[in-house]
Motif scaffolding. Sequence first.
Motif, mmCIF file in Angstrom:
data_model
loop_
_atom_site.group_PDB
_atom_site.id
_atom_site.type_symbol
_atom_site.label_atom_id
_atom_site.label_comp_id
_atom_site.label_asym_id
_atom_site.label_seq_id
_atom_site.Cartn_x
_atom_site.Cartn_y
_atom_site.Cartn_z
ATOM 1 N N ASN A 90 0.709 -1.214 -0.253
ATOM 2 C CA ASN A 90 0.029 -0.011 0.051
ATOM 3 C C ASN A 90 0.827 1.341 0.025
ATOM 4 N N ALA A 91 1.974 1.179 0.825
ATOM 5 C CA ALA A 91 2.942 2.517 0.742
ATOM 6 C C ALA A 91 3.537 2.639 -0.695
ATOM 7 N N VAL A 92 3.881 1.478 -1.138
ATOM 8 C CA VAL A 92 4.470 1.642 -2.714
ATOM 9 C C VAL A 92 3.494 2.306 -3.691
ATOM 10 N N VAL A 93 2.222 1.756 -3.599
ATOM 11 C CA VAL A 93 1.103 2.303 -4.378
ATOM 12 C C VAL A 93 0.974 3.810 -4.299
ATOM 13 N N TYR A 94 0.794 4.006 -3.034
ATOM 14 C CA TYR A 94 0.307 5.565 -2.646
ATOM 15 C C TYR A 94 1.510 6.364 -2.968
#
Length: 290
Positions: free
Chosen positions: A148-152
């Motif tokens: 999720n951190a990478v996507v955001y």
Amino acid sequence: MGRSVIVPSAVAAFALKDASSWWQHINDSRVWQDRIFHVLAGLYGIVAAVALVQLVRIQLRVPEYGWTTQKVFHFLNFLVNGVRSLVFVFRRDVQKLQPEILQHVLLDMPSLAFFTTYALLVLFWAEIYYQARAASTDGLRPSFFTINAVVYAIQIVLWLILWWKPIPVLLVLSKMFFAGVSLFAALGFLLYGGRLFLMLQRFPVESKGRRKKLQEVGYVTTICFSCFLVRCILMCFNAFDETADLDVLDHPVLNFIYYLLVEILPSSLVLFILRKLPPKRGITQYHSIR
């Protein structure tokens, strides 16, 4: 002989032209635009209200526990659908925001939150699957937060670049990134939903709740896989075809079909299927999310 071919062809051409003019009339009508976007806002508002009511019911049932996976899932559903409802209520004001990147943020951020909401469901199923096989689940939750951190982070970088220099190819890249994220989510449901479904199938027939849990996993897996796959395909069209642009006011019919298929209908069905409340205190244990 010739007339039997020409007449149906003429009728088909006329019908196609009539359908096209009807579609264009609605798209160009300010009244129809407002009606359709307000209907979308109302539908999102209903889904948000249902998620909030369910969250309150769960909290009243197990008030001594913190933010369980079930509570977080319903809260995120409330948040995503509530924001969507407000954006569609004020769609014309959103279209006037400057710099233009703010429009993309308001339209795209709920899509990212939607991905997080249902990725949480994949995480929950993955934990159940590995626990049932006596395998370690220590790496699942860090992987969930990392993904999720990478996507955001990638999406925020794309927004910042578009703000600095609005290059058309970057806008296409941003939409294709959403398509890729949706495909990733679809594969996640297929992988872990499918594994959990097959594992439940191997349980003895007399296992308590086996049939109901099997149906629940099967239905939700099918709905969510289809939802994210359709989103992926439509986002690809959205990226390369101007007539399929979902970010403008003059495509209300397309917007209605898109959001109904990929968010409103799936969310409604999943909330209905997962409507069961946790057991009352004292009957069995209820583990909180950590």
